[in-house]
Design a protein around this motif. Structure first.
Motif, PDB file in Angstrom:
ATOM      1  N   VAL A 262       6.569   8.852  12.845  1.00 47.18           N
ATOM      2  CA  VAL A 262       5.895   7.756  12.150  1.00 47.18           C
ATOM      3  C   VAL A 262       6.548   6.439  12.557  1.00 47.18           C
ATOM      4  O   VAL A 262       5.864   5.436  12.759  1.00 47.18           O
ATOM      5  N   GLU A 263       7.859   6.461  12.722  1.00 48.15           N
ATOM      6  CA  GLU A 263       8.578   5.255  13.133  1.00 48.15           C
ATOM      7  C   GLU A 263       8.080   4.752  14.487  1.00 48.15           C
ATOM      8  O   GLU A 263       7.944   3.542  14.688  1.00 48.15           O
ATOM      9  N   ASP A 264       7.814   5.671  15.424  1.00 56.48           N
ATOM     10  CA  ASP A 264       7.260   5.277  16.734  1.00 56.48           C
ATOM     11  C   ASP A 264       5.916   4.577  16.558  1.00 56.48           C
ATOM     12  O   ASP A 264       5.653   3.549  17.193  1.00 56.48           O
ATOM     13  N   ILE A 265       5.081   5.135  15.710  1.00 59.05           N
ATOM     14  CA  ILE A 265       3.754   4.565  15.470  1.00 59.05           C
ATOM     15  C   ILE A 265       3.882   3.188  14.819  1.00 59.05           C
ATOM     16  O   ILE A 265       3.175   2.249  15.196  1.00 59.05           O
ATOM     17  N   LEU A 266       4.800   3.057  13.875  1.00 55.89           N
ATOM     18  CA  LEU A 266       5.012   1.776  13.201  1.00 55.89           C
ATOM     19  C   LEU A 266       5.510   0.719  14.190  1.00 55.89           C
ATOM     20  O   LEU A 266       5.037  -0.418  14.183  1.00 55.89           O
ATOM     21  N   ARG A 267       6.452   1.100  15.022  1.00 53.40           N
ATOM     22  CA  ARG A 267       6.997   0.175  16.009  1.00 53.40           C
ATOM     23  C   ARG A 267       5.899  -0.291  16.968  1.00 53.40           C
ATOM     24  O   ARG A 267       5.788  -1.480  17.271  1.00 53.40           O
ATOM     25  N   GLN A 268       5.079   0.642  17.419  1.00 55.14           N
ATOM     26  CA  GLN A 268       4.007   0.332  18.367  1.00 55.14           C
ATOM     27  C   GLN A 268       2.915  -0.531  17.727  1.00 55.14           C
ATOM     28  O   GLN A 268       2.358  -1.411  18.368  1.00 55.14           O
ATOM     29  N   SER A 269       2.639  -0.307  16.447  1.00 53.62           N
ATOM     30  CA  SER A 269       1.528  -0.997  15.773  1.00 53.62           C
ATOM     31  C   SER A 269       1.925  -2.303  15.102  1.00 53.62           C
ATOM     32  O   SER A 269       1.080  -3.173  14.882  1.00 53.62           O
ATOM     33  N   GLY A 270       3.201  -2.407  14.707  1.00 50.70           N
ATOM     34  CA  GLY A 270       3.627  -3.566  13.935  1.00 50.70           C
ATOM     35  C   GLY A 270       3.245  -3.469  12.460  1.00 50.70           C
ATOM     36  O   GLY A 270       3.388  -4.432  11.704  1.00 50.70           O
ATOM     37  N   VAL A 271       2.764  -2.313  12.045  1.00 43.99           N
ATOM     38  CA  VAL A 271       2.382  -2.084  10.647  1.00 43.99           C
ATOM     39  C   VAL A 271       3.622  -1.645   9.874  1.00 43.99           C
ATOM     40  O   VAL A 271       4.453  -0.902  10.383  1.00 43.99           O
ATOM     41  N   SER A 272       3.739  -2.105   8.641  1.00 43.32           N
ATOM     42  CA  SER A 272       4.897  -1.743   7.824  1.00 43.32           C
ATOM     43  C   SER A 272       4.785  -0.304   7.331  1.00 43.32           C
ATOM     44  O   SER A 272       3.685   0.255   7.239  1.00 43.32           O
ATOM     45  N   ARG A 273       5.923   0.277   7.005  1.00 40.07           N
ATOM     46  CA  ARG A 273       5.975   1.646   6.503  1.00 40.07           C
ATOM     47  C   ARG A 273       5.124   1.808   5.232  1.00 40.07           C
ATOM     48  O   ARG A 273       4.350   2.749   5.094  1.00 40.07           O
ATOM     49  N   SER A 274       5.250   0.865   4.310  1.00 39.42           N
ATOM     50  CA  SER A 274       4.498   0.968   3.047  1.00 39.42           C
ATOM     51  C   SER A 274       2.987   0.878   3.290  1.00 39.42           C
ATOM     52  O   SER A 274       2.208   1.585   2.644  1.00 39.42           O
ATOM     53  N   THR A 275       2.584   0.047   4.246  1.00 41.27           N
ATOM     54  CA  THR A 275       1.159  -0.061   4.565  1.00 41.27           C
ATOM     55  C   THR A 275       0.662   1.225   5.209  1.00 41.27           C
ATOM     56  O   THR A 275      -0.422   1.720   4.881  1.00 41.27           O
ATOM     57  N   PHE A 276       1.461   1.779   6.114  1.00 39.19           N
ATOM     58  CA  PHE A 276       1.089   3.050   6.743  1.00 39.19           C
ATOM     59  C   PHE A 276       0.846   4.109   5.677  1.00 39.19           C
ATOM     60  O   PHE A 276      -0.198   4.784   5.676  1.00 39.19           O
TER      61      PHE A 276
END
Length: 197
Positions: A45-59
């Motif tokens: 999930v961290e990889d996806i967050l880093r790539q997207s710029g979306v915050s963990r809470s939003t994800f």
């Protein structure tokens, strides 16, 4: 269907606001990019967050985890592919055809699958392949059942449930072959390979 077309689809199927749509599109893109670099099992999930710029809470407001994200991407692709709409689109036009002309409907499905070729090829080359193929089976199932029951696919001496299962798997095998062959055959040719002469 390209990612640029997703907002219309989301409005239609999920009645989301623009912010939610933008977030999902960003996560879908990020997921595809991550799969190009790593196998699904290794994508976090961290990889996806880093790539997207979306915050963990939003994800996590949208998805339970990466499996849920994959299922959402699959459902999104197949919701459009199996929508039974024959309207004119940029890559093909069956708008003058009857919905019940199964040959055209299957050809229409192959066109839509090809529209998402790069993402689908990436998914099929990863360990999440079976999850995606199971969503494909669910999506094509009702249409296959109708085609078999209407006698478009002859099943003579075998039970109806077995004929439906065989026809569905024939579609899935044809789909896997086609993407493994970089979609070189036309959608019309792929339809003819299935069962139409």
């Amino acid at each position: 269907m390209l990612f640029t077309e997703l907002p219309v689809l989301f409005y239609t199927y999920f009645a989301m606001d623009k912010r939610q749509i933008k977030t999902r599109i960003s996560l879908y893109h990020a997921f595809g990019e991550c799969l190009k670099e790593k196998d699904y099992a290794d994508v976090s999930v961290e990889d996806i967050l880093r790539q997207s710029g979306v915050s963990r809470s939003t994800f996590y407001a949208h998805f339970k985890g990466k499996d849920d994200l994959l299922e959402s991407i699959s459902r999104n692709i197949f919701a459009h592919v199996f929508s039974h709409s024959l309207k004119q689109e940029s890559t093909h036009d069956f708008s003058s055809d009857s919905l019940f002309e199964y040959k055209h409907l299957f050809t229409h499905i192959f066109y839509h699958l090809r529209d998402d070729k790069e993402l689908i090829k990436t998914i099929l080359s990863s360990s999440c392949r079976e999850v995606f193929l199971e969503e494909l089976r669910k999506g094509i199932g009702p249409l296959v059942e109708k085609v078999v029951k209407d006698g478009i696919v002859p099943y003579d001496d075998i039970p109806l449930p077995l004929a439906i299962l065989q026809t569905r798997e024939r579609f899935v095998i044809s789909f896997v072959y086609w993407f493994g062959n970089d979609c070189q055959e036309s959608p019309e040719t792929m339809t003819s390979y299935l069962f139409f002469k």
